[in-house]
Design an enzyme around this catalytic site. Structure first.
Site, PDB file in Angstrom:
ATOM      1  N   SER A  22       0.838  -1.201   0.000  1.00  0.00           N
ATOM      2  CA  SER A  22       0.000   0.000   0.000  1.00  0.00           C
ATOM      3  C   SER A  22       0.872   1.250   0.000  1.00  0.00           C
ATOM      4  O   SER A  22       1.643   1.453  -0.936  1.00  0.00           O
ATOM      5  CB  SER A  22      -0.975  -0.041   1.181  1.00  0.00           C
ATOM      6  OG  SER A  22      -1.942   0.977   1.081  1.00  0.00           O
ATOM      7  N   GLU A  28      -9.964  -4.338  -5.985  1.00  0.00           N
ATOM      8  CA  GLU A  28      -9.498  -3.132  -5.299  1.00  0.00           C
ATOM      9  C   GLU A  28      -9.928  -1.850  -6.015  1.00  0.00           C
ATOM     10  O   GLU A  28      -9.953  -1.785  -7.247  1.00  0.00           O
ATOM     11  CB  GLU A  28      -7.969  -3.144  -5.200  1.00  0.00           C
ATOM     12  CG  GLU A  28      -7.413  -4.267  -4.350  1.00  0.00           C
ATOM     13  CD  GLU A  28      -6.016  -3.965  -3.841  1.00  0.00           C
ATOM     14  OE1 GLU A  28      -5.773  -2.818  -3.411  1.00  0.00           O
ATOM     15  OE2 GLU A  28      -5.176  -4.879  -3.869  1.00  0.00           O
ATOM     16  N   HIS A  31      -8.197  -4.696  -0.968  1.00  0.00           N
ATOM     17  CA  HIS A  31      -6.978  -4.080  -0.449  1.00  0.00           C
ATOM     18  C   HIS A  31      -6.578  -4.695   0.892  1.00  0.00           C
ATOM     19  O   HIS A  31      -7.400  -4.836   1.787  1.00  0.00           O
ATOM     20  CB  HIS A  31      -7.196  -2.577  -0.281  1.00  0.00           C
ATOM     21  CG  HIS A  31      -5.925  -1.800  -0.164  1.00  0.00           C
ATOM     22  ND1 HIS A  31      -5.004  -1.728  -1.194  1.00  0.00           N
ATOM     23  CD2 HIS A  31      -5.401  -1.068   0.846  1.00  0.00           C
ATOM     24  CE1 HIS A  31      -3.978  -0.972  -0.821  1.00  0.00           C
ATOM     25  NE2 HIS A  31      -4.202  -0.564   0.418  1.00  0.00           N
TER      26      HIS A  31
END
Length: 324
Positions: free
Chosen positions: A163, A266, A296
Site C-alpha cells: 500500500s 481493489e 486491499h
C-alpha cells in the site's frame, strides 16, 4: 472571542486534525489481530535513525545456517502514511510469515507519520533505512546486531512495500536506480509493490465504478492524501502520482526489476495496472499480477490464506529469478 478549534479531518476517531493546525492522535490503535510469536523466527528492534528516533525490527529464521548466506528483504508497511508501525500485529505477523516462507532476513522499518510529518518525510526515512543497512555492511559493531546479521548476503537485497509502503518502494527504486551503486556494498536486486498507494486528480475507471470495498473507500484514501501530501499540493504531486503531469520522466532512469501485485476487487486496481503498463512501455523489467476478486490488504490481513500462499509463491519466484 474567536471560535474554538474544530475538527477538519477525522480518521476513524484515532487521528484528528483541527482548524488551528493542532493534531490529536490516539496512541493505542485497537486491533483484533493476535500477535504471532513463531519460534521459527527470531526478532529484535534496533534504532536506525537517532535524529528522528526511528526503529526497525529484524526477523531472522532460526533454521538459517552458516553454510548459505541469507538474502535480505525490506518490508515497508502500509497505513496511508498516517498510521502504522513495525509493532502493529498484522504487520508484525506478515514479517514473520515472509521471513519463514522465503528463508530471508526481513527488515521492517518505521517511518515518520503524517500529518505531523508530511511527505516526503516517509520517503526520506525509507532511504535512511537502506543507508543504515549499508552502514552495517561496512562497519557494523553492535554485538546483538552482528548476531542477527551474521551470515546474510548484502549483495542480494529485495524491497517489498504494501500500500503506502508500495509507494515508498517505487520512490526507492527511482532514487537508487538499477544496481543501487550509491548503497554499495549493499545491492538491491528488485522491488515488489503490493497494491501501491498512488492517486491522481483524474479518477480511474475502478475508482469511479468501485469507490467502496468491504472496509476501504475512496473517501478514506483521499483523506489520507489530504493529511499526508505537502501543504498546498494536489493529487498530481509526483509523490502521489508518479506518472502525472508533473512526474519525473523515467524514460532515462534505469530501474531494477519490479513486480506489481494488486487485487482484482481493489479501488486502486486500474491505477496500479496503469502504473505497471507505463513502466513496461518505457522498457522497464516489470511484471503485473492480479489476484481476482481480492480487496486491499488481502495479504497483510490474511497472510496464511490460500491466496496468500499464491502471492508468496509468485514473490518467491521473482526473488529467485533476480538473485543472480
Amino acid at each position: 472571542m474567536g471560535s474554538l478549534p474544530h475538527v477538519v479531518e477525522d480518521c476513524f476517531g484515532l487521528l484528528k486534525l483541527y482548524s488551528d493546525g493542532s493534531i490529536s492522535r490516539n496512541p493505542e490503535i485497537p486491533s483484533a489481530t493476535p500477535l504471532l510469536n513463531d519460534a521459527s523466527v527470531l526478532y529484535k528492534d534496533f534504532l536506525f535513525d537517532s535524529k528522528e528516533n526511528l526503529h526497525l525490527r529484524l526477523y531472522k529464521p532460526t533454521s538459517s545456517t552458516a553454510h548459505a548466506k541469507l538474502p535480505i528483504l525490506f518490508y515497508f508497511h502500509g497505513g496511508g502514511f498516517c498510521f502504522g508501525s513495525r509493532s502493529f500485529p498484522h504487520f508484525h505477523n506478515l514479517s514473520i510469515r515472509l521471513a519463514a516462507a522465503f528463508n530471508m532476513l526481513v527488515i521492517a522499518p518505521d517511518h515518520r507519520l503524517a500529518p505531523e510529518n508530511r511527505l516526503p518525510a516517509a520517503v526520506d526515512d525509507a532511504c535512511q533505512a537502506l543507508k543504515w543497512l549499508q552502514g552495517q555492511a561496512m562497519h557494523g559493531n553492535d554485538e546483538d546486531m552482528d548476531t542477527l546479521l551474521t551470515g546474510v548476503d548484502f549483495d542480494r537485497v529485495f524491497v517489498l512495500g504494501d500500500s503506502s509502503g508500495g509507494n515508498l518502494a517505487h520512490h526507492l527504486a527511482v532514487r537508487f536506480k538499477a544496481g543501487s551503486i550509491e548503497l554499495a556494498p549493499v545491492r538491491v536486486r528488485g522491488y515488489v509493490l503490493l497494491a501501491p498507494f498512488f492517486g491522481g486528480i483524474v479518477r480511474t475507471r475502478s475508482e469511479e465504478e468501485r469507490p467502496c470495498e468491504a472496509f476501504w473507500n475512496l473517501e478514506m484514501y483521499e483523506r489520507f492524501w489530504r493529511l499526508s501530501i505537502p501543504a498546498g499540493s494536489t493529487l498530481d504531486h509526483p509523490l502521489v502520482n508518479p506518472f502525472g503531469p508533473s512526474g519525473q520522466n523515467l524514460a532515462e532512469v534505469p530501474l531494477d526489476p519490479i513486480l506489481v501485485v494488486v487485487g482484482g476487487g481493489e479501488i486502486l486496481r486500474d491505477r496500479v495496472e496503469d502504473y505497471a503498463a507505463r513502466l513496461k512501455h518505457l522498457g522497464k523489467k516489470t511484471e503485473f499480477v492480479e489476484f481476482e476478486g481480492q480487496q486491499h490488504g488481502f495479504l497483510t490481513d490474511h497472510p496464511f490464506s490460500e491466496v496468500a500462499e499464491k502471492v508468496i509463491q509468485r514473490i518467491r519466484d521473482f526473488i529467485l529469478e533476480n538473485s543472480n
